[in-house]
Each structure stands twice: as structure tokens, then as C-alpha cells.
Scaffold this motif. Structure first.
Motif, PDB file in Angstrom:
ATOM      1  N   GLN A  98       0.851  -1.195   0.000  1.00  0.00           N
ATOM      2  CA  GLN A  98       0.000   0.000   0.000  1.00  0.00           C
ATOM      3  C   GLN A  98       0.880   1.237   0.000  1.00  0.00           C
ATOM      4  OE1 GLN A  98      -2.188  -1.283   3.808  1.00  0.00           O
ATOM      5  NE2 GLN A  98      -2.214   0.934   4.009  1.00  0.00           N
ATOM      6  N   GLY A  99       0.261   2.414   0.076  1.00  0.00           N
ATOM      7  CA  GLY A  99       1.012   3.655  -0.099  1.00  0.00           C
ATOM      8  C   GLY A  99       2.118   3.871   0.921  1.00  0.00           C
ATOM      9  N   ARG A 100       1.832   3.544   2.175  1.00  0.00           N
ATOM     10  CA  ARG A 100       2.815   3.843   3.219  1.00  0.00           C
ATOM     11  C   ARG A 100       4.089   3.012   3.076  1.00  0.00           C
ATOM     12  NH1 ARG A 100      -1.297   2.787   7.867  1.00  0.00           N
ATOM     13  NH2 ARG A 100      -2.590   3.484   6.141  1.00  0.00           N
ATOM     14  N   GLU A 103       6.140   4.988   0.827  1.00  0.00           N
ATOM     15  CA  GLU A 103       6.698   6.126   1.578  1.00  0.00           C
ATOM     16  C   GLU A 103       7.887   5.688   2.423  1.00  0.00           C
ATOM     17  OE1 GLU A 103       3.330   7.316   3.922  1.00  0.00           O
ATOM     18  OE2 GLU A 103       2.389   8.402   2.262  1.00  0.00           O
ATOM     19  N   PHE A 123       0.206  13.950   4.502  1.00  0.00           N
ATOM     20  CA  PHE A 123      -0.789  13.010   5.007  1.00  0.00           C
ATOM     21  C   PHE A 123      -0.231  12.393   6.302  1.00  0.00           C
ATOM     22  CE2 PHE A 123      -2.663   8.659   4.872  1.00  0.00           C
ATOM     23  CZ  PHE A 123      -3.973   9.034   5.063  1.00  0.00           C
ATOM     24  N   THR A 125       0.371   9.323   7.432  1.00  0.00           N
ATOM     25  CA  THR A 125       1.424   8.295   7.342  1.00  0.00           C
ATOM     26  C   THR A 125       2.715   8.870   6.754  1.00  0.00           C
ATOM     27  OG1 THR A 125       0.696   7.584   5.135  1.00  0.00           O
ATOM     28  CG2 THR A 125      -0.232   6.405   7.012  1.00  0.00           C
ATOM     29  N   THR A 181       1.083  16.803  -2.657  1.00  0.00           N
ATOM     30  CA  THR A 181       0.029  15.797  -2.509  1.00  0.00           C
ATOM     31  C   THR A 181      -1.180  16.205  -3.343  1.00  0.00           C
ATOM     32  OG1 THR A 181       0.832  15.425  -0.271  1.00  0.00           O
ATOM     33  CG2 THR A 181      -1.346  14.561  -0.789  1.00  0.00           C
ATOM     34  N   ASN A 185      -5.202  15.795   0.616  1.00  0.00           N
ATOM     35  CA  ASN A 185      -6.132  15.056   1.478  1.00  0.00           C
ATOM     36  C   ASN A 185      -6.326  15.745   2.824  1.00  0.00           C
ATOM     37  OD1 ASN A 185      -7.583  13.170   2.922  1.00  0.00           O
ATOM     38  ND2 ASN A 185      -6.143  11.504   2.663  1.00  0.00           N
ATOM     39  N   ASP A 214       2.738  12.817  -4.213  1.00  0.00           N
ATOM     40  CA  ASP A 214       1.912  11.853  -3.491  1.00  0.00           C
ATOM     41  C   ASP A 214       0.631  11.774  -4.320  1.00  0.00           C
ATOM     42  OD1 ASP A 214       0.099  10.560  -1.848  1.00  0.00           O
ATOM     43  OD2 ASP A 214       0.830  11.484  -0.004  1.00  0.00           O
ATOM     44  N   CYS A 216      -2.050   9.735  -4.722  1.00  0.00           N
ATOM     45  CA  CYS A 216      -3.225   8.907  -4.394  1.00  0.00           C
ATOM     46  C   CYS A 216      -4.490   9.256  -5.167  1.00  0.00           C
ATOM     47  CB  CYS A 216      -3.512   8.988  -2.905  1.00  0.00           C
ATOM     48  SG  CYS A 216      -2.160   8.341  -1.931  1.00  0.00           S
ATOM     49  N   ARG A 217      -4.782  10.554  -5.315  1.00  0.00           N
ATOM     50  CA  ARG A 217      -6.039  10.959  -5.975  1.00  0.00           C
ATOM     51  C   ARG A 217      -5.744  11.739  -7.247  1.00  0.00           C
ATOM     52  NH1 ARG A 217      -6.343  10.915  -0.665  1.00  0.00           N
ATOM     53  NH2 ARG A 217      -7.822   9.438   0.267  1.00  0.00           N
ATOM     54  N   SER A 254      -0.999   5.164  -3.435  1.00  0.00           N
ATOM     55  CA  SER A 254      -1.832   4.153  -2.806  1.00  0.00           C
ATOM     56  C   SER A 254      -2.917   3.778  -3.796  1.00  0.00           C
ATOM     57  CB  SER A 254      -2.456   4.704  -1.519  1.00  0.00           C
ATOM     58  OG  SER A 254      -3.447   3.804  -1.065  1.00  0.00           O
ATOM     59  N   LYS A 257      -6.888   4.224  -3.406  1.00  0.00           N
ATOM     60  CA  LYS A 257      -7.655   5.455  -3.704  1.00  0.00           C
ATOM     61  C   LYS A 257      -8.004   5.409  -5.198  1.00  0.00           C
ATOM     62  CE  LYS A 257      -5.944   6.189   0.431  1.00  0.00           C
ATOM     63  NZ  LYS A 257      -4.778   6.987   0.690  1.00  0.00           N
TER      64      LYS A 257
HETATM   65  C1  LIG Z   1      -3.948   6.998   1.892  1.00  0.00           C
HETATM   66  C2  LIG Z   1      -2.870   7.961   1.676  1.00  0.00           C
HETATM   67  C3  LIG Z   1      -1.536   7.603   1.854  1.00  0.00           C
HETATM   68  C4  LIG Z   1      -1.104   6.250   2.396  1.00  0.00           C
HETATM   69  O1  LIG Z   1      -1.576   5.193   1.661  1.00  0.00           O
HETATM   70  P1  LIG Z   1      -1.988   3.778   2.345  1.00  0.00           P
HETATM   71  O2  LIG Z   1      -2.356   2.929   1.195  1.00  0.00           O
HETATM   72  O3  LIG Z   1      -3.108   4.057   3.274  1.00  0.00           O
HETATM   73  O4  LIG Z   1      -0.792   3.276   3.081  1.00  0.00           O
HETATM   74  C5  LIG Z   1      -0.584   8.566   1.588  1.00  0.00           C
HETATM   75  N1  LIG Z   1      -0.910   9.799   1.182  1.00  0.00           N
HETATM   76  C6  LIG Z   1      -2.188  10.175   0.991  1.00  0.00           C
HETATM   77  C7  LIG Z   1      -2.508  11.553   0.514  1.00  0.00           C
HETATM   78  C8  LIG Z   1      -3.209   9.274   1.242  1.00  0.00           C
HETATM   79  O5  LIG Z   1      -4.486   9.664   1.076  1.00  0.00           O
END
Ligand SMILES: *Cc1c(COP(=O)(O)O)cnc(C)c1O
Length: 457
Positions: A98-100, A103, A123, A125, A181, A185, A214, A216-217, A254, A257
Motif C-alpha cells: 500500500q502507499g505507506r 513512503e 498526510f 502516514t 500531494t 487530502n 503523493d 493517491c487521488r 496508494s 484510492k
Molecule cells: C492513503 C494515503 C496515503 C497512504 O496510503 P496507504 O495505502 O493508506 O498506506 C498517503 N498519502 C495520501 C494523501 C493518502 O491519502
């Protein structure tokens, strides 16, 4: 005007169950008022997070059946790698669970004690992984980004002048990378403009500082750019995303998302030397480089999901349905972060409950009330998540904002579910003056919001 509908029909359903108020009181007590400790089956509408909670499409389920579980060099890996390369454009791609995990690997290679890592807003994490390595995580949102009621089309932007000042003050050698990011978020799910990423990239490149997104979105952010940035309305979200990533040296992602998957993520970079070091860490804790922390079927679900997330019908529905929730709340007077973000609505709990001081955790109080009222699970993004407790003196410093996030899982709830959430929130709004706060009973030293226990004040 035509109604913007869910661009899908439902093939498989999952029952949800309404509990009684007495049951919810008991569940809250058992969970020490921490909604992370509730059983999901006791939650009616779960807006805790949009992470890993998406409904997969028929195509994604079909992709899962095609999953190739070969340990090394599976077909799923190549489909995943090609999808990521096409959209993100980076040369080296490392799949993670996953994302973390992405990271942790990135920061382990780059960060040392005394280092400083800027971001529009880290974020939780991301911040925790940087701080764990003894480096400092600095948030540099634009001024509007810190004012919930302020409207700005790209409220997630990073403040380029403050970044310039930071580089001048601490020196380039103490900044191993800069992050941005998209969407922001922790700052309200607010988008970042292409122009801002370009400006941050130019500044970073002029100092030789690598820029990581970052991501994710990324698809929601690309769609906001299409809707709001001058000159972008005729472009596809894919073309916009490709341009966004061309300004960066790498990204963390991640897939829970905008990967539309239930698990997964990746780390990407254009730096071959860094990729080699990262790969060594990947093998140590995640797995062989062609699967990382994932099963072949997960890689395939992500490869399909990344493209579905960029579909314009989907993105129109996604952004419209989140805005629908935000507009219905704000029209009734509920203070939210304006304008509504992409994946969630953020209620300003400090303004919702002016009688509850930050150290009595107004966001936690609102989260408890939403569950008590209607079985809705939201999440606090305020002093519980981002406040600081001095380990020696025990003195608490509150967070900059006291927010409660209503995150919308992708393709999961219909408009009547959202109408129910609006009604429930307005019921709490009606009786807001009688609500009181909470205090910590127990807390862990890092990421305390996941396991903390609370008591009503
Ligand atoms: C969810 C998220 C992460 C971490 O990802 P995980 O899959 O939950 O470990 C990092 N940065 C942002 C902006 C996130 O929304």
C-alpha cells in the motif's frame, strides 16, 4: 439540466443493518469512543475512509481471474507496469502492498536526522514516516488552504514563496526531496493546479531538489484541472495526468484510492541509482520486484482500475456526488471546507461546536454524535490525529484545524444513502449546543488516532 446519475448498475449487493440507539451507545462504550475500534457490521454508512473501500467493476473482477500468480515475471506484473508507465510515465516502478510502504522505502533511502521535507500538506502516514527517520515534515499550503471557509479553485496548492524561503533558510543540502500531494487530502481534498506543480517543479529543479508527487487521488485532481484551470477543458484527464507527472521525478501511490482497488500501491522514480537502493529494501520487506507486496490478481485489478479512475463519466459522477453532499450541508449552515473536495466533505468541527475548546476534541465529539445519531462512521482530522503531546511534560498542542471528514467510498453508496447522511448531520446540527467534549484516556506515541481511548468530559 439533467440529473447526473451513477454511471453503473448494481450486480452484487451487500446488506447493511440499522442498529438501535441503545445498541450504538453500548458499542461506543465498548470501543472507548474510538470509531476505529467499532465492528464494521455495526456501522450503517461507513465514511471512515475512501481507502481500499471501492466497489470493483465487472472488468476488475475479470482481471482478477486473469491474475498470474507466478513468483517472478508474471503476466500480471507486466500489465500493471505498462498501465503505470502509460499514465505516470516514470521509468522505475516498485509495487508495494500500500502507499505507506512506498513512503517508508522512499524516505528510508533519502531522509536522515536533521533533514526537512516540504509538502503542501503531509498526510498522516507521510508525516509519521518522515518523523520516524528523525527528519522534519513541513506543511506549506497557500494561505487560503488554512481557512476552511475561504474559496479558491486550487486550494490545495503549495505556497511557492514559502518554499523559496524555506530553501533559503535551511539550505538545499538539508532538503532531500520536496513532495506535493494531489489532491491535498489533509487540507480538505482540495486540488492542486497544473500551474502550481509546474512552478514548484521549476523551483525544485533550479536547486537540484527532487520533486515527488503523493499521487493517491491523481485522477480526481486531473478532473478538477479540466473543470477549473484555464485552457484545460478540452483535454482528457489522462493527458492532464501525464503532464502533471512529467514535472516530477517520481511518485508514491496508494492504489486503494484512485487505483480503484482494495489493496496495493507503488513507488516510482526516474532515478536509476535510487531505484536500485529502493529495490533492495523492497526485497527485504515487501517481496520480489515483480510483485512487491501484492498477489498477481491485485496487480491486475489495479492495472484495470487505474484506467477506470480516469473515465470521464465516472469522474463527473464522482465529483458531482461529493459536491451534492457538501452543498446540502453548507446550504443548511453547517460549516464545511469550501469548496467541496473530490473524495470527501470536511466539516469544521471547531465552528460546529464553538463551546468545545480544541483540547476537548470537538472533532471527536462530532464523530461520536454522527454514529450515535444514525450509525454513520466519520473520521476526526484534528487534534486527535495531528495534535502534539510533549513526551516529557505531557502538554498538548492542538492541531491547526479541527476537521471531521466524511469520505465517500468509490462507487459504493447511492444518492439516497447520501440524503440519509445529510439528514442525520442536520439533526446533530439542530442539537449542537448541548454537545460536550472528550479527553484522552490512553494514547500511543505515534499515529495515536488509530488506537486511542477516550472519555466524555
Ligand atoms: C492513503 C494515503 C496515503 C497512504 O496510503 P496507504 O495505502 O493508506 O498506506 C498517503 N498519502 C495520501 C494523501 C493518502 O491519502
Amino acid at each position: 439540466m439533467r440529473t447526473i446519475i451513477e454511471p453503473f448498475k448494481i450486480k452484487s449487493v451487500e446488506p447493511i443493518r440499522l442498529t438501535t440507539r441503545e445498541q450504538r451507545e453500548e458499542y461506543l462504550r465498548e470501543a472507548a469512543y474510538n470509531v476505529f475500534l467499532l465492528r464494521a457490521e455495526d456501522v450503517l454508512i461507513d465514511l471512515l475512509t475512501d481507502s481500499g473501500t471501492a466497489a470493483m467493476s465487472a472488468e476488475q473482477w475479470a482481471s482478477m481471474m486473469r491474475g498470474d500468480e507466478a513468483y517472478a515475471g508474471s503476466r500480471s506484473w507486466f500489465r500493471f507496469r505498462d498501465a503505470v508507465r502509460e499514465i505516470f510515465g516514470f521509468t522505475h516502478i516498485l509495487p508495494t502492498h500500500q502507499g505507506r510502504a512506498a513512503e517508508r522505502i522512499l524516505f528510508s533511502v533519502l531522509c536522515r536526522p536533521g533533514h526537512v521535507v516540504p509538502n503542501n500538506t503531509h498526510f498522516d502516514t507521510t508525516r509519521a514516516n518522515i518523523e520516524y527517520l528523525g527528519a522534519e515534515a513541513v506543511d506549506l499550503p497557500i494561505a487560503e488552504g488554512r481557512i476552511p471557509a475561504a474559496r479558491h479553485p486550487f486550494k490545495g496548492n503549495l505556497d511557492v514563496e514559502r518554499l523559496r524561503e524555506l530553501i533559503a533558510r535551511v539550505g538545499r543540502e538539508r532538503i532531500p526531496l520536496c513532495m506535493i500531494t494531489i489532491t491535498n487530502n489533509s487540507g480538505g481534498g482540495q486540488p492542486v493546479s497544473l500551474e502550481n506543480v509546474r512552478a514548484v517543479s521549476e523551483l525544485c529543479r533550479s536547486h537540484g531538489i527532487p520533486l515527488y508527487i503523493d499521487a493517491c487521488r491523481f485522477a480526481e485532481n486531473a478532473y478538477f484541472i479540466k473543470l477549473r484551470e484555464p485552457g484545460q477543458s478540452d483535454r482528457s484527464p489522462l493527458a492532464i495526468a501525464q503532464e502533471l507527472f512529467s514535472y516530477a521525478d517520481g511518485c508514491t501511490m496508494s492504489a486503494k484510492k484512485d487505483g480503484m482497488a482494495n489493496i496495493g500501491g507503488f513507488l516510482a522514480t526516474n532515478d536509476a541509482r535510487l531505484a536500485q537502493q529502493e529495490q533492495n529494501l523492497l526485497i527485504l520487506t515487501e517481496g520480489f520486484p515483480t510483485y512487491g507486496g501484492l498477489a498477481g490478481r491485485d496487480l491486475d485489478a489495479i492495472a484495470t482500475g487505474l484506467h477506470e479512475a480516469l473515465d470521464e463519466d465516472y469522474l463527473l459522477y464522482r465529483i458531482t456526488s461529493t459536491t451534492y453532499l457538501g452543498d446540502h450541508l453548507s446550504r443548511a449552515g453547517v460549516p464545511i471546507i469550501e469548496p467541496p473536495g473530490g473524495h470527501a466533505i470536511y466539516i469544521d468541527a471547531a465552528a460546529f461546536f464553538p463551546q468545545i475548546p480544541p483540547l476537548e476534541l470537538p472533532g471527536e465529539a462530532l464523530v461520536v454524535e454522527l454514529y450515535r445519531e444514525a450509525g454513520i462512521r466519520a473520521v476526526e482530522i484534528g487534534t486527535v490525529m495531528f495534535g502534539r503531546r510533549d513526551a516529557t511534560t505531557g502538554v498538548e498542542t492542538p492541531a491547526a484545524m479541527e476537521l471531521v471528514r466524511l469520505a465517500i467510498p468509490r462507487r459504493v453508496y447511492t444518492q439516497s444513502h447520501i440524503d440519509y447522511v445529510v439528514e442525520a448531520t442536520l439533526n446533530v446540527w439542530e442539537r449542537r449546543a448541548a454537545v460536550t467534549g472528550f479527553r484522552f484516556d490512553e494514547q500511543a506515541p505515534v499515529l495515536r488516532h488509530f488506537t486511542a481511548k477516550f472519555q466524555p468530559v
